[in-house]
Motif scaffolding. Structure first.
Motif, PDB file in Angstrom:
ATOM      1  N   HIS A 182      66.181  50.906  29.959  1.00 32.09           N
ATOM      2  CA  HIS A 182      65.632  49.149  30.359  1.00 32.09           C
ATOM      3  C   HIS A 182      65.666  48.844  31.741  1.00 32.09           C
ATOM      4  O   HIS A 182      64.904  48.336  31.916  1.00 32.09           O
ATOM      5  CB  HIS A 182      66.931  48.554  30.021  1.00 32.09           C
ATOM      6  N   ARG A 183      65.992  49.427  33.224  1.00 29.34           N
ATOM      7  CA  ARG A 183      65.406  49.692  34.108  1.00 29.34           C
ATOM      8  C   ARG A 183      64.062  49.732  34.178  1.00 29.34           C
ATOM      9  O   ARG A 183      63.465  49.928  35.525  1.00 29.34           O
ATOM     10  CB  ARG A 183      66.728  50.541  35.040  1.00 29.34           C
ATOM     11  N   GLY A 184      63.403  50.164  33.353  1.00 26.43           N
ATOM     12  CA  GLY A 184      61.395  50.649  33.623  1.00 26.43           C
ATOM     13  C   GLY A 184      61.820  51.889  34.275  1.00 26.43           C
ATOM     14  O   GLY A 184      60.617  52.379  35.197  1.00 26.43           O
ATOM     15  N   HIS A 185      61.868  52.834  33.247  1.00 22.62           N
ATOM     16  CA  HIS A 185      61.720  54.293  34.200  1.00 22.62           C
ATOM     17  C   HIS A 185      61.678  55.221  32.754  1.00 22.62           C
ATOM     18  O   HIS A 185      62.714  56.222  32.300  1.00 22.62           O
ATOM     19  CB  HIS A 185      63.588  54.934  34.616  1.00 22.62           C
ATOM     20  N   PRO A 186      60.668  55.042  32.284  1.00 26.17           N
ATOM     21  CA  PRO A 186      60.863  55.391  30.666  1.00 26.17           C
ATOM     22  C   PRO A 186      60.715  56.901  31.298  1.00 26.17           C
ATOM     23  O   PRO A 186      61.084  58.017  29.918  1.00 26.17           O
ATOM     24  CB  PRO A 186      59.457  55.119  30.351  1.00 26.17           C
ATOM     25  N   VAL A 187      59.858  57.795  31.982  1.00 26.23           N
ATOM     26  CA  VAL A 187      60.514  59.129  32.932  1.00 26.23           C
ATOM     27  C   VAL A 187      61.470  60.086  32.077  1.00 26.23           C
ATOM     28  O   VAL A 187      61.284  60.760  31.646  1.00 26.23           O
ATOM     29  CB  VAL A 187      59.055  59.423  33.274  1.00 26.23           C
ATOM     30  N   THR A 188      62.388  59.175  33.588  1.00 29.65           N
ATOM     31  CA  THR A 188      63.662  59.376  33.222  1.00 29.65           C
ATOM     32  C   THR A 188      64.188  59.329  31.841  1.00 29.65           C
ATOM     33  O   THR A 188      65.152  60.452  31.662  1.00 29.65           O
ATOM     34  CB  THR A 188      64.393  58.702  34.850  1.00 29.65           C
ATOM     35  N   ALA A 189      64.203  58.352  31.179  1.00 27.34           N
ATOM     36  CA  ALA A 189      64.970  58.165  30.417  1.00 27.34           C
ATOM     37  C   ALA A 189      64.319  59.524  28.467  1.00 27.34           C
ATOM     38  O   ALA A 189      65.258  59.687  27.900  1.00 27.34           O
ATOM     39  CB  ALA A 189      64.423  56.544  29.094  1.00 27.34           C
ATOM     40  N   ALA A 190      62.870  59.625  29.319  1.00 28.42           N
ATOM     41  CA  ALA A 190      62.686  60.648  28.286  1.00 28.42           C
ATOM     42  C   ALA A 190      63.515  61.720  28.252  1.00 28.42           C
ATOM     43  O   ALA A 190      63.793  62.395  27.829  1.00 28.42           O
ATOM     44  CB  ALA A 190      61.296  60.405  28.440  1.00 28.42           C
ATOM     45  N   PHE A 191      63.290  62.104  29.338  1.00 32.28           N
ATOM     46  CA  PHE A 191      63.583  63.704  30.185  1.00 32.28           C
ATOM     47  C   PHE A 191      65.016  63.687  29.993  1.00 32.28           C
ATOM     48  O   PHE A 191      65.616  64.824  29.527  1.00 32.28           O
ATOM     49  CB  PHE A 191      63.526  63.485  31.611  1.00 32.28           C
ATOM     50  N   LEU A 192      66.434  62.425  29.720  1.00 27.65           N
ATOM     51  CA  LEU A 192      67.332  62.580  29.817  1.00 27.65           C
ATOM     52  C   LEU A 192      67.561  62.446  28.487  1.00 27.65           C
ATOM     53  O   LEU A 192      67.971  63.072  28.241  1.00 27.65           O
ATOM     54  CB  LEU A 192      68.148  61.073  30.132  1.00 27.65           C
ATOM     55  N   ALA A 193      66.801  61.654  27.469  1.00 28.02           N
ATOM     56  CA  ALA A 193      66.979  62.165  26.100  1.00 28.02           C
ATOM     57  C   ALA A 193      66.792  63.734  25.832  1.00 28.02           C
ATOM     58  O   ALA A 193      67.070  64.159  25.105  1.00 28.02           O
ATOM     59  CB  ALA A 193      65.737  61.187  25.459  1.00 28.02           C
ATOM     60  N   TYR A 194      65.351  64.153  26.205  1.00 31.61           N
ATOM     61  CA  TYR A 194      65.356  65.771  26.046  1.00 31.61           C
ATOM     62  C   TYR A 194      66.959  66.689  26.088  1.00 31.61           C
ATOM     63  O   TYR A 194      66.248  67.052  25.441  1.00 31.61           O
ATOM     64  CB  TYR A 194      63.674  66.387  26.936  1.00 31.61           C
ATOM     65  N   LEU A 195      67.136  66.578  27.281  1.00 33.28           N
ATOM     66  CA  LEU A 195      68.350  67.358  27.743  1.00 33.28           C
ATOM     67  C   LEU A 195      69.388  67.139  26.772  1.00 33.28           C
ATOM     68  O   LEU A 195      69.979  68.026  26.895  1.00 33.28           O
ATOM     69  CB  LEU A 195      68.528  66.845  29.164  1.00 33.28           C
ATOM     70  N   LEU A 196      69.549  65.896  26.464  1.00 32.31           N
ATOM     71  CA  LEU A 196      70.264  65.530  25.626  1.00 32.31           C
ATOM     72  C   LEU A 196      70.407  66.809  23.609  1.00 32.31           C
ATOM     73  O   LEU A 196      71.332  66.835  23.218  1.00 32.31           O
ATOM     74  CB  LEU A 196      70.517  64.139  25.305  1.00 32.31           C
ATOM     75  N   VAL A 197      68.661  66.402  23.585  1.00 27.71           N
ATOM     76  CA  VAL A 197      68.303  67.212  22.123  1.00 27.71           C
ATOM     77  C   VAL A 197      68.841  68.727  22.414  1.00 27.71           C
ATOM     78  O   VAL A 197      69.961  69.344  21.083  1.00 27.71           O
ATOM     79  CB  VAL A 197      66.898  67.086  21.892  1.00 27.71           C
TER      80      VAL A 197
END
Length: 237
Positions: free
Chosen positions: A65-80
């Motif tokens: 939402h804050r415009g950090h797609p790479v950070t969001a993708a990496f966090l989602a990966y860590l969650l997986v």
């Protein structure tokens, strides 16, 4: 409540659960394996990790939402990969008498998701020239490939003495990596800003991986078992 305020609540809940998980990991690791204390703190650790995963989802969404797609993708990966480790550590004990139940649909789904997310991180890391993403992509790729191989050869997995214990401690070592990276790479620098810096950050992210590898080698020597001899070989004796 505004979005930023809601995020702050989720963030602090996430941090609190992380502290519980860190304490639970070491308490379980240092207690007698299979004892009452080990089981209880292990359950507390698993519940805290589940809470970390649940609170991590909106945190990844907020980064996007804050415009950090790479950070969001990496966090989602860590969650997986964290969810995969938590599930494996739990089910290995619960299904220790039934390898087919352990390697069922959820196992296959998590394996495929881990591999796919690892491949996505590798592609993103190469596109962005980001060594952290490239390096960490190997975890998802390795976990996914290993789990799919076990699913294809689950009879051989079942033939391993104490296969469930090996699966359990491998998953718990992976969970420990996640907890320590979060503490050393994210939490500690915020508490002690003087510990920041690129070099220390790289050590905080990759150091736990090196320790985990050493811990796995030690655990394999202590509890790991060789494959049982094939039936035809036993029949010849």
């Amino acid at each position: 409540m505004e979005l930023a305020d809601a995020y702050a609540v989720v963030k602090w809940l996430h941090i609190g659960l992380g502290a519980v998980a860190l304490g639970g990991f070491w308490s379980a690791g240092l207690s007698r394996k299979g004892g009452a204390l080990h089981r209880r703190v292990g359950q507390a650790f698993a519940l805290a990790m589940a809470g970390i995963i649940v609170t991590g989802v909106p945190m990844a969404g907020y980064a996007l939402h804050r415009g950090h797609p790479v950070t969001a993708a990496f966090l989602a990966y860590l969650l997986v990969i964290t969810a995969t480790g938590v599930w494996s550590g739990w089910r290995a004990i619960a299904d220790k008498r039934d390898v087919r139940a352990y390697t069922g649909p959820v196992f296959v789904a998590l394996a495929a998701l881990s591999f796919a997310s690892g491949a996505a991180m590798l592609a993103l890391g190469l596109a962005k020239g980001h060594p952290l993403l490239i390096g960490f992509s190997a975890i998802g790729l390795g976990i996914g490939a290993s789990m799919l191989r076990k699913r294809r050869n689950r009879d051989a997995l079942a033939a391993r003495p104490r296969w469930w214990m090996i699966e359990h401690y491998n998953a718990m070592i992976g969970n420990g990596v996640a907890v320590h990276i979060a503490f050393l790479g994210i939490g500690l620098p915020r508490l002690l800003p003087m510990l920041g810096g690129a070099t220390l950050q790289q050590l905080a992210w990759f150091g736990p991986l090196a320790v985990a590898l050493a811990a796995k080698l030690w655990a394999d020597r202590r509890w790991g078992a060789q494959h049982i001899a094939p039936k035809k070989e036993s029949a010849q004796r």
